[in-house]
Scaffold this motif. Sequence first.
Motif, short mmCIF file in Angstrom:
data_model
loop_
_atom_site.label_atom_id
_atom_site.label_comp_id
_atom_site.label_asym_id
_atom_site.label_seq_id
_atom_site.Cartn_x
_atom_site.Cartn_y
_atom_site.Cartn_z
N GLN A 1 0.83 -1.20 0.00
CA GLN A 1 0.00 0.00 0.00
C GLN A 1 0.87 1.26 0.00
O GLN A 1 1.99 1.26 0.53
N ILE A 2 0.36 2.32 -0.59
CA ILE A 2 1.02 3.62 -0.52
C ILE A 2 0.83 4.19 0.87
O ILE A 2 -0.24 4.05 1.49
N ALA A 3 1.86 4.85 1.39
CA ALA A 3 1.78 5.45 2.72
C ALA A 3 2.25 6.90 2.65
O ALA A 3 3.22 7.22 1.94
N THR A 4 1.57 7.77 3.37
CA THR A 4 1.97 9.16 3.49
C THR A 4 2.27 9.47 4.94
O THR A 4 1.84 8.74 5.84
N CYS A 5 3.02 10.55 5.15
CA CYS A 5 3.38 10.89 6.53
C CYS A 5 3.73 12.36 6.62
O CYS A 5 4.32 12.94 5.69
N LEU A 6 3.35 12.98 7.72
CA LEU A 6 3.74 14.35 8.04
C LEU A 6 4.49 14.30 9.37
O LEU A 6 3.97 13.74 10.35
N CYS A 7 5.68 14.88 9.39
CA CYS A 7 6.49 14.88 10.60
C CYS A 7 6.81 16.32 10.99
O CYS A 7 7.21 17.13 10.13
N ALA A 8 6.61 16.64 12.25
CA ALA A 8 6.89 17.99 12.75
C ALA A 8 7.71 17.89 14.03
O ALA A 8 7.59 16.92 14.78
N ALA B 1 11.87 26.15 23.27
CA ALA B 1 12.71 27.31 23.56
C ALA B 1 12.65 28.34 22.45
O ALA B 1 12.62 29.55 22.70
N ALA B 2 12.64 27.86 21.19
CA ALA B 2 12.62 28.79 20.05
C ALA B 2 11.21 29.22 19.69
O ALA B 2 11.03 30.21 18.97
N GLY B 3 10.19 28.49 20.16
CA GLY B 3 8.82 28.82 19.79
C GLY B 3 8.53 28.55 18.33
O GLY B 3 7.73 29.26 17.71
N THR B 4 9.21 27.52 17.76
CA THR B 4 9.04 27.22 16.35
C THR B 4 8.71 25.75 16.15
O THR B 4 8.92 24.92 17.04
N VAL B 5 8.21 25.44 14.95
CA VAL B 5 7.94 24.06 14.57
C VAL B 5 8.50 23.84 13.18
O VAL B 5 8.24 24.62 12.26
N GLN B 6 9.31 22.79 13.04
CA GLN B 6 9.85 22.39 11.75
C GLN B 6 9.00 21.25 11.20
O GLN B 6 8.65 20.33 11.94
N ILE B 7 8.69 21.31 9.91
CA ILE B 7 7.78 20.33 9.32
C ILE B 7 8.33 19.83 7.99
O ILE B 7 8.87 20.61 7.19
N ALA B 8 8.17 18.51 7.78
CA ALA B 8 8.47 17.90 6.47
C ALA B 8 7.30 17.01 6.10
O ALA B 8 6.63 16.43 6.98
N CYS B 9 7.05 16.86 4.79
CA CYS B 9 5.84 16.19 4.34
C CYS B 9 6.16 15.15 3.27
O CYS B 9 6.86 15.45 2.29
N ALA B 10 5.66 13.92 3.47
CA ALA B 10 5.80 12.85 2.48
C ALA B 10 4.42 12.53 1.91
O ALA B 10 3.73 11.61 2.38
N GLY B 11 3.99 13.34 0.95
CA GLY B 11 2.72 13.09 0.28
C GLY B 11 1.48 13.31 1.12
O GLY B 11 0.38 12.87 0.74
N HIS B 12 1.61 13.97 2.26
CA HIS B 12 0.50 14.12 3.20
C HIS B 12 -0.12 15.51 3.08
O HIS B 12 0.49 16.44 2.54
N LEU B 13 -1.33 15.64 3.57
CA LEU B 13 -2.01 16.93 3.58
C LEU B 13 -1.32 17.88 4.57
O LEU B 13 -0.83 17.45 5.63
N PRO B 14 -1.26 19.17 4.24
CA PRO B 14 -0.57 20.12 5.12
C PRO B 14 -1.33 20.34 6.42
O PRO B 14 -2.56 20.25 6.46
N PRO B 15 -0.63 20.65 7.49
CA PRO B 15 -1.31 20.93 8.77
C PRO B 15 -1.92 22.32 8.75
O PRO B 15 -1.63 23.15 7.88
N MET B 16 -2.78 22.54 9.72
CA MET B 16 -3.37 23.86 9.90
C MET B 16 -2.90 24.43 11.24
O MET B 16 -2.64 23.69 12.19
N LEU B 17 -2.80 25.75 11.28
CA LEU B 17 -2.41 26.44 12.50
C LEU B 17 -3.54 27.39 12.90
O LEU B 17 -3.93 28.27 12.12
N VAL B 18 -4.05 27.19 14.09
CA VAL B 18 -5.07 28.09 14.65
C VAL B 18 -4.34 29.09 15.54
O VAL B 18 -3.76 28.73 16.56
N HIS B 19 -4.36 30.34 15.13
CA HIS B 19 -3.66 31.38 15.88
C HIS B 19 -4.41 31.70 17.19
O HIS B 19 -5.63 31.43 17.29
N PRO B 20 -3.73 32.25 18.17
CA PRO B 20 -4.38 32.54 19.46
C PRO B 20 -5.63 33.39 19.35
O PRO B 20 -6.55 33.27 20.15
N HIS B 21 -5.70 34.26 18.33
CA HIS B 21 -6.88 35.13 18.19
C HIS B 21 -8.00 34.47 17.40
O HIS B 21 -9.04 35.09 17.16
N GLY B 22 -7.82 33.21 16.94
CA GLY B 22 -8.92 32.45 16.36
C GLY B 22 -8.91 32.28 14.86
O GLY B 22 -9.75 31.58 14.32
#
Length: 448
Positions: free
Chosen positions: A321-328, A333-354
Amino acid sequence: MDLGFLIKDPRGRTELRLGGATTLEQRLAFLNDASTRIGSTLDLAQTCREVLDVAVPRCADAGGIMVQERLITEGEFPVRPTDGTALVRRVATAVAVENPFDWDRAFPVGEVAVYPPYLPQGQAMATARTVLVQRLDQNVGDENARAFGRDVIAKILTGCSLLVAPLLARGNVLGFFVLVREPCSEPFRSADVALVEELAARTAICIDNARLYARERRTALALQSSLLPAALTAPPGLEVAHRYLPASDLAGVGGDWFDVIPQARERTTLVVGDVMGHGVRAAAAMGQLRTATQTLASLDLDPAELLYRLDRVAEQLHLEQIATCLCARYDRAAGTVQIACAGHLPPMLVHPHGTVETLPVVPGPPLGISSERYELCEFALPAGGLLVLYTDGLVEGREWDIDEGLAKLRGLLTGPPLGIERICDVVIRAQATQTERDDIALLLVKAL
C-alpha cells in the motif's frame, strides 16, 4: 428481566402449533420463514433470540438455547467431553405458558452450568444426537432439579415432552437447542425430530458466523491496542488531544497513525501518517512504519531527515500500500515548529486570536518511492497557537471533495477558542456522519 427471556402469548399455541397433522408444505413454509428471520445480525445473543421467537409457540410451549462457554468467551471450539463436564451458558429462553416467571426462575438467562450425561441435555451434547423424551417422568424432573438445586425445575418439567437437538457446525457441538411442550399439549413425535434438527442446523450456522465475527473483532481490537498509543503524555509546554476513527466497523482498525514523541532540549516530534486502505492489512503495515518512526525519532533527527530514512525503511519493507506521513518537531525554547511532508495533507495552525492558516509546507512523494530528500519548512508556533494534524479521511469523502472538506475544517476551527478536547469532538462529529468514509486520525497540539 434479561432481554434474552421472551414471553409469548400462550393463546397462540392452538392456532400456530405445528403438530402431527402438519403438511409438508406447512413445514417447508415454517423453515422458509425461519431462514428469513434468523441471523439478521452477527450478534450471537440476538441470533438465539430470533430462533426462539420463531420456534415458540409454533413448535413448543417453551425453549432455550445453551452455547458452550468457551465458544462465547474465546471464539474457539471446545473439546466435546462425554463425562458431563461441558460448560454451557444459557443465551436465550422463550415461553408461551401461563406461569412464565416460574420458567424464568428455573432457567435464568446467562446461567453457566454443566449438564450431566444422565440428563437428556447432557446426552445430546455428549453424543451429538437429538434426544426425544415424549413425557418426562417424575424421576427425570427430580434429577434436573437436584442437578441445579432448584425445586421449581421439577415442578414445571414433570410430565412435559422434551426435544433436545445438538447445535452442530464444522463437525463440532456448539451447544444445544431444547424445546418443551407442557403436559396439556400434544407430545413431540418422531416426525417433529427432522423439523427441529433442520432448524437447529440453521441456527448453528448463524451462531458459528457470529462466533467468527466476534473472534475477528477481538483479534482486530487486540491488534489495534498494540499498534496505536493507548494514551499520549503531553510533554512540558504542550497540550495534546487526539481521536482515531477506523472506517472498518467489522475489524475496528485501519492504517492511520499518530504519535507525540518527547526528545531532549525541550523538543517534541509530532507524527501523523496514513497507509492507504483500511482493515487488518493496512493496520499491520501501519504498525511497521510507526515502530520505525519511533526508532528514528530517538536519533534526534530533524523531520526532513527522519522522513528520508523512513522512506528507505518503507522501500525495504516492500509495502503493497502507498503510505503518506507528516512529521513535525516543536522547539519550545525557540517557539518554532519544523515540518516535512511525504505526500500528506498540510497541517493547519489556529492562531491565538482564532484565525486559521493552512501552513505552506512543501509536499514530497509518499513513502517507499525512493525520494532523494524531503524539504524542511519552519514556522512560528506562539503560546496559545494550535497545530492541527490529520489524515485525508477527515476532509475527503463521498459527500464532499477534498477542497470542500478543507474549507469545512477551517470553518470548524475558526472562531472563539475552545478546549482542544472539545474541538476534537466537534470536528469528528461533523465528519463521522458520512455513510462511506476512510479512516480518520486527528492530532491537536497546543503550545502553552
